[in-house]
Design an enzyme around this catalytic site. Structure first.
Site, PDB file in Angstrom:
ATOM      1  N   HIS A 378      10.083 -61.722 -12.512  1.00  0.00           N
ATOM      2  CA  HIS A 378       9.668 -61.417 -11.133  1.00  0.00           C
ATOM      3  C   HIS A 378      10.658 -61.846 -10.064  1.00  0.00           C
ATOM      4  CE1 HIS A 378       5.503 -59.905 -11.513  1.00  0.00           C
ATOM      5  NE2 HIS A 378       5.488 -60.591 -12.636  1.00  0.00           N
ATOM      6  N   LYS A 569       3.338 -61.514   4.649  1.00  0.00           N
ATOM      7  CA  LYS A 569       3.817 -61.888   3.310  1.00  0.00           C
ATOM      8  C   LYS A 569       4.071 -63.391   3.360  1.00  0.00           C
ATOM      9  CE  LYS A 569       7.059 -58.817   3.920  1.00  0.00           C
ATOM     10  NZ  LYS A 569       6.992 -58.004   2.733  1.00  0.00           N
ATOM     11  N   ARG A 570       4.359 -64.005   2.217  1.00  0.00           N
ATOM     12  CA  ARG A 570       4.700 -65.426   2.229  1.00  0.00           C
ATOM     13  C   ARG A 570       5.883 -65.664   3.165  1.00  0.00           C
ATOM     14  NH1 ARG A 570       1.958 -69.028  -1.373  1.00  0.00           N
ATOM     15  NH2 ARG A 570       3.324 -70.571  -0.466  1.00  0.00           N
ATOM     16  N   LYS A 575      12.747 -63.419   2.939  1.00  0.00           N
ATOM     17  CA  LYS A 575      11.947 -62.309   3.482  1.00  0.00           C
ATOM     18  C   LYS A 575      12.290 -62.053   4.957  1.00  0.00           C
ATOM     19  CE  LYS A 575       8.144 -63.050   0.188  1.00  0.00           C
ATOM     20  NZ  LYS A 575       8.012 -61.767  -0.521  1.00  0.00           N
ATOM     21  N   THR A 677       4.849 -55.398  -3.161  1.00  0.00           N
ATOM     22  CA  THR A 677       3.712 -54.478  -3.347  1.00  0.00           C
ATOM     23  C   THR A 677       3.006 -54.261  -2.012  1.00  0.00           C
ATOM     24  OG1 THR A 677       2.430 -56.364  -4.132  1.00  0.00           O
ATOM     25  CG2 THR A 677       3.271 -54.861  -5.802  1.00  0.00           C
ATOM     26  N   LYS A 681       1.200 -50.813  -0.174  1.00  0.00           N
ATOM     27  CA  LYS A 681      -0.133 -50.768   0.451  1.00  0.00           C
ATOM     28  C   LYS A 681      -0.042 -50.160   1.847  1.00  0.00           C
ATOM     29  CE  LYS A 681      -1.234 -54.768  -2.293  1.00  0.00           C
ATOM     30  NZ  LYS A 681      -1.053 -56.214  -2.383  1.00  0.00           N
TER      31      LYS A 681
END
Length: 843
Positions: A378, A569-570, A575, A677, A681
């Site tokens: 992952h 998101k985290r 990110k 993911t 969505k």
């Protein structure tokens, strides 16, 4: 201005397509009242909302149980190959509505509760999220369980029943504060304890090599108590099982170690054993090498493998005699999927069982093990890769360390034969990393011990083969595969966005819910004014509803006509929430400079949790809240720009915000996000994506057409080239005036007037040691955002682009992902067949 929602609008909108499969409403009311009667204790005659929720949950569960039993009978009779999905995380969210959708009960339950004078949405809000995961990895596992049941696969999810899941996040004075998530406080109506399947798990002790074989002795025993949760497929009467293990101390735990006077302390020490399943480690993409974490990883593996072997050996339903004694056919009947390296100890544990208990030869045991196990990677981030110190393994799991050493010896013997004299390759490929502290590389163990290794998006799988696992790929190219992640359309469209699900079903029928590829049919309607109107209308209704939620919870007046620009998101440097922050500041400065220009109004929302020990991530949250405090109170800016940090982002909040979003921010540095993911969505729910060519964004651009996404910034090759030539943040800072202005404002205390150097660590990181090259993508990002603003002013063209995106979502169903795992890794065939319902005659 759009009209406000009426009371009728606010009543739950039910999809899809009328009253298909509706149960008798009066039966539901009768069962509801029966459950309510038993819920109320004798001395309490007034029901609370929670009583009503439990009565509804138990009424719905009644419809699950018969199907659950029949499904398990079906598996015993047919004896199919079974897949075991081992994951330390299952981020399930709420169960009630999802169950109603999958059993086609939602309309009838809504009508029954309405007739009883209750509001179903209010009852649903009482349910606690099962937050047994951190982010993408845990939520993926939850989507996979839904798809495995919907595709009729005999599948079992195995994990840990954490007493406390991912912490609840409170924002206090702009800072994240963690609170324990006591999700089981009021009980969990969806689980069933199964003490008859309790299993012992061993720790510590020592290894004896005897003429009769190897024995692991003088161990400390912890009991694993299973709790089963039903996992319904979509309208096919299949109900699979998620089994989560809870740690229990045996009755004699520590008692034998004390004299009579130490009895109280001995009983108190039972907590030491039971702590194993107490709390979820809250790190996402970060390895924390704590003994308790290793205990958790081995605990779930040891209990699960005992269960797998027991089920493999037992015969058809109703018979207790053992019918399979020889485990040589295990790979024909069992597939074990390791969700990242967290359950990697399954490999040495299966070897231990085969060697020490089943007395197989090493060669036979190894063949069984490798044909049974498969590994999903992952992440490529070095800080996320698990490397356990050998000292810790030697103390906690001495037999397993011996087995790992032997696996490594044979593995290196093979490599030495293939590459004689290449000592550097042996060092790189060893399971044992030498150094100040010897460590076991768990990813290497997973690759060597599995027959298949996959990444979770095509670009990610390619990076694994080219960099992280290059040596292993050269030796065993046949092992390496790609399985691009997916999401379940049941939860992430039908359940959370019924209005959109209905609009789609009116055009192309409702079969797309089982076969998301059918969304391609929407392309014939791209220029259809009625579809454009309906999709825009649903989005506006979702935005109005979410605006009301925001005003209630954040006391901020939202302009529902503004663009809802969302990054949830985290919180992690890779990110790049900081890139988003720089855009907000730039936009703010531009509005201040030219207040009379016709700006596209934006409500920018950022949400996510920071790992409690991750200082930079917590400071990023503080920066976002600080920017919001300045921007939101600036009268010159007004409602043209609002900044909201969404507190306590979780599955249930995602189900509210994603359907209301216009723009989805997927802006990680190319080559760092394995898949994502959340990006899928948003796409399915009619938001447009601004993003880098990273993770699944690449495939999303392929499916919808790159012209229908807002793609910007460096590609993987550009990042690699910059790593070689060197990244100089100061060059960008000195060259780009708007970037310099934004950084100077952060550094000078403009956003923290009471503490000018509050963000000095962020400023220092961005200017001098930013691994994720925020400044290198700043200009391209700002220009791309200008294109976004321009298009938003043309609602018709915007919505056409939305339709292209929704039509391109077919690939990103977890049904497609699981079908590929089944056929290409597990050797199983998915099926859309329905099995008979409990009240149907057996075939």
């Amino acid at each position: 201005m759009p009209k406000p929602l009426t009371d009728q609008d606010k009543r739950k909108q039910i999809s899809v397509r009328g009253l298909a499969g509706v149960e008798n409403v009066s039966d539901l009311k009768t069962n509801f009242n029966r459950h309510l009667h038993f819920t109320l204790v004798k001395d309490r005659n007034v029901a609370t909302k929670r009583d009503y929720y439990f009565a509804l949950a138990n009424t719905v569960r009644d419809h699950l149980v018969g199907r659950w039993i029949r499904t398990q009978q079906h598996y015993y009779e047919k004896d199919p190959k079974r897949v075991y999905y081992l994951s330390l995380e299952f981020y399930m969210g709420r169960t009630l509505q999802n169950t109603m959708v999958n059993l086609a009960l939602e309309n009838a339950c809504d009508e029954a509760t309405y007739q009883l004078g209750l509001d179903m949405e209010e009852l649903q809000d009482i349910e606690e999220d099962a937050g047994l995961g951190n982010g993408g990895l845990g939520r993926l596992a939850a989507c996979f369980l839904d798809s495995m049941a919907s595709l009729g696969l005999a599948a079992y999810g195995y994990g840990i029943r954490y007493e406390f899941g991912i912490f609840n996040q409170k924002i206090v004075n702009g800072w994240q504060v963690e609170e324990a998530d006591d999700w089981l406080r009021y009980g969990n109506p969806w689980e069933k304890a199964r003490p008859e399947y309790m299993r012992p798990v061993h720790f510590y002790g020592r290894v004896e090599h005897t003429p009769e074989g190897v024995k692991w002795v003088d161990t400390q025993v912890v009991l694993a108590l299973p709790y089963d949760t039903p996992v319904p497929g979509y309208r096919n009467n299949v109900v699979n099982t998620m089994r989560l293990w809870s740690a229990k101390a045996p009755c004699d735990f520590n008692l034998k170690d004390f004299n009579v006077g130490g009895y109280i302390q001995a009983v108190l020490d039972r907590n030491l054993a039971e702590n194993i399943s107490r709390v979820l480690y809250p790190n996402d993409n970060f390895f924390e090498g704590k003994e308790l974490r290793l205990k958790q990883e081995y605990f779930v593996v040891a209990a699960t493998l005992q269960d797998i072997v027991r089920r493999f050996k037992s015969s058809k339903f109703g018979s207790t005699e053992v019918v399979r004694v020889d485990l040589s056919t295990l790979p024909d009947k069992v597939a074990i999927q390791l969700n990242d390296t967290h359950p990697a100890m399954a490999i040495p544990e299966l070897m231990r069982i085969l060697l020490d208990t089943e007395h197989q030869t090493w060669e036979k045991a190894w063949d069984i093990c490798t044909r049974t196990c498969a590994y999903t990677n992952h992440t490529v981030l070095p800080e996320a890769l698990e490397r356990w110190p050998t000292d810790l393994l030697h103390n906690l799991l001495p037999r397993h360390l011996e087995i790992i050493y032997e696996i490594n010896r044979r593995h290196l013997e093979r490599i030495a034969k293939l590459y004689p004299g290449d000592h550097d390759r042996l060092r790189r490929m060893s399971l044992v990393e030498e150094g100040d502290q010897k460590k076991i590389n768990m990813a290497h163990l997973c690759i060597v011990g599995s027959h298949a290794v996959n990444g979770v998006a095509r670009i990610h799988s390619d990076i694994l083969k080219a960099t992280l696992f290059k040596d292993f790929y050269e030796v065993d190219p046949h092992k390496f595969q790609n399985k691009t992640n997916g999401i379940t359309p049941r939860r992430w469209l039908v359940m959370c966005n019924p209005g959109l699900a209905e609009v789609i079903a009116e055009r192309i029928g409702e079969d797309y819910i089982r076969d998301l590829d059918q969304l391609k049919k929407l392309l014939t309607f791209v220029d259809d004014d009625s579809l454009i109107h309906d999709i825009a209308k649903v989005k506006q209704e979702n935005k109005l509803k979410f605006s009301a939620y925001l005003e209630e919870h954040y006391k901020v007046k939202i302009n529902p006509d503004s663009m809802f620009d969302v990054q949830v998101k985290r919180i992690h440097e890779y990110k790049r929430q900081l890139l988003n922050c720089l855009h907000i500041i730039t936009l703010y400065n531009r509005i201040k400079k030219e207040p009379n220009r016709n700006w596209t109004p934006r409500t920018i929302m950022i949400g996510g949790k920071a790992a409690p020990g991750y200082h930079t991530a917590k400071l990023i949250i503080r920066l976002i809240t600080a920017i919001g405090e300045i921007v939101n109170h600036d009268t010159v800016v007004g409602d043209r720009l609002k900044v909201i940090f969404l507190e306590n982002y979780k599955v249930t909040l995602a189900e509210k915000i994603i359907p209301a979003s216009d723009l989805s921010e997927q802006i990680s540095t190319a080559g760092t996000e394995a898949s994502g993911t959340g990006n899928m969505k948003f796409m399915l729910n009619g938001a447009l994506t601004i993003g880098t060519m990273d993770g699944a964004n690449v495939e999303m651009a392929e499916e919808a057409g790159e012209e229908n996404l807002f793609i910007f910034g460096m590609r993987v090759d550009d990042v690699d080239a910059m790593d070689k030539s060197g990244y100089d943040a100061m060059e960008y800072y000195n060259r780009i005036p708007e970037l310099k202005q934004a950084m100077d404002q952060i550094a000078g205390g403009f956003f923290s007037p009471d503490q000018h150097d509050l963000f000095k660590d962020i400023v220092n990181m961005l200017l001098h040691h930013d691994r994720f090259k925020v400044f290198a993508d700043y200009e391209a990002y700002i220009k791309c955002q200008e294109k976004v603003s321009a298009l938003y002013k043309n609602p018709k063209e915007w919505t056409k682009m939305v339709i292209h995106n929704i039509a391109g979502c077919g690939k990103f169903s977890s049904d497609r992902t699981i079908s590929q795992y089944a056929r290409e890794i597990w050797g199983m065939e998915p099926s859309l067949e329905r099995i008979p319902a409990p009240d149907d005659p057996r075939q």
